[in-house]
Design a protein around this motif. Structure first.
Motif, short mmCIF file in Angstrom:
data_model
loop_
_atom_site.label_atom_id
_atom_site.label_comp_id
_atom_site.label_asym_id
_atom_site.label_seq_id
_atom_site.Cartn_x
_atom_site.Cartn_y
_atom_site.Cartn_z
N GLN A 83 38.15 46.67 32.71
CA GLN A 83 37.38 45.43 32.86
C GLN A 83 38.23 44.21 32.55
OE1 GLN A 83 33.98 46.10 30.36
NE2 GLN A 83 32.94 47.41 31.85
N GLU A 88 40.52 43.60 35.50
CA GLU A 88 39.76 43.08 36.65
C GLU A 88 39.49 41.59 36.48
OE1 GLU A 88 36.29 45.50 36.80
OE2 GLU A 88 37.18 47.00 38.13
N GLU A 89 39.19 41.17 35.26
CA GLU A 89 38.91 39.76 35.02
C GLU A 89 40.15 38.90 35.27
OE1 GLU A 89 37.42 39.62 31.06
OE2 GLU A 89 35.51 40.59 31.58
N GLU A 90 41.31 39.49 35.20
CA GLU A 90 42.55 38.76 35.51
C GLU A 90 42.92 38.86 36.99
OE1 GLU A 90 45.33 38.22 31.64
OE2 GLU A 90 45.96 39.68 33.14
#
Length: 250
Positions: free
Chosen positions: A234, A237-239
């Motif tokens: 997660q 993914e946020e990056e």
């Protein structure tokens, strides 16, 4: 998240001196005085000098020290000349009080220290039981404070906390109760914070290397593989990192 004072990483095992490492909340001066007076009175009744409460290190010990010089060269006379109490209960009490000064310890840690000093089992048990009675030894409080400090200070998960408390001789039932204060949601939130702090230092590495480094950090702190993988994925993914194929165990 509120930061708390953390326990040292690798506390020194019981020795002659006192230092900070492990333990519950430090015992009060009143409780320490009560233990000292009570054990001192009980041991004083057995000593040849007839020393009462509080005289374990004073007049009675001095008389014993002077008489001990008649057999010069023996270990007991050497200890007496240095002003150390000869009664084993007094010796045990003195050792425990030194080790507990500013540093809470488990019963096993103190018992191990007394065994190293060759204190007879009967005298050691008498002192340890009395110290428990007055609250100078409290393994449940020790474990609770350890979990609180090491989780919030170092980010350790339940598995790592259980391992540490076992090495300190805390009973399994007491450990279970102490680590029970942490739930899965709290553990995962702490894992996310750990990854967020470490994430920047992994930028520039390829995806798989970032995954191994971040997940490995969580594993060393006691987080399970499933949770570690989910949290790291997660965060990547946020990056904007492509996380396809990261569902497999690392």
């Amino acid at each position: 998240m509120t930061r708390r004072t953390e326990w040292p990483d690798n506390p020194a095992e019981p020795s002659g001196g006192a230092r900070s490492d492990d333990g519950p909340v430090d015992a009060s001066a009143a409780a320490r005085g009560a233990a000292a007076d009570d054990v001192g009175m009980r041991s004083g009744r057995r000593s040849r000098g007839g020393a009462g409460a509080g005289s374990g290190f004073g007049e009675g010990a001095g008389r014993r020290a002077r008489s001990g010089t008649r057999s010069s060269g023996s270990p007991s006379s050497s200890r007496a000349e240095k002003g150390e109490p000869r009664d084993p209960v007094e010796q045990a009490r003195n050792i425990c009080l030194r080790l507990l000064t500013g540093t809470p310890r488990t019963r096993k840690q103190l018992a191990d220290a007394l065994r190293k000093r060759e204190i007879p089992d009967e005298a050691a048990e008498e002192v340890l039981a009395r110290f428990e009675d007055v609250g100078l030894i409290d393994d449940a409080a020790f474990a609770g404070a350890w979990v609180e400090s090491r989780h919030h200070g170092r980010g350790l998960a339940r598995r790592a906390l259980v391992r540490e408390l076992r090495t300190k001789g805390v009973d399994s039932a007491v450990i279970d109760e102490a680590v029970g204060q942490l739930d899965s949601d709290q553990e995962e939130e702490t894992a996310r914070e750990l990854v967020a702090r470490k994430l920047r230092s992994t930028r520039g590495l390829d995806r798989d290397k970032r995954l191994r480094r971040l997940a490995g950090m969580l594993a060393r702190k006691g987080y399970g593989e499933g949770m570690a993988l989910r949290v790291v994925r997660q965060a990547l993914e946020e990056e904007g990192e492509d996380t396809e194929g990261l569902d497999e165990p690392f």
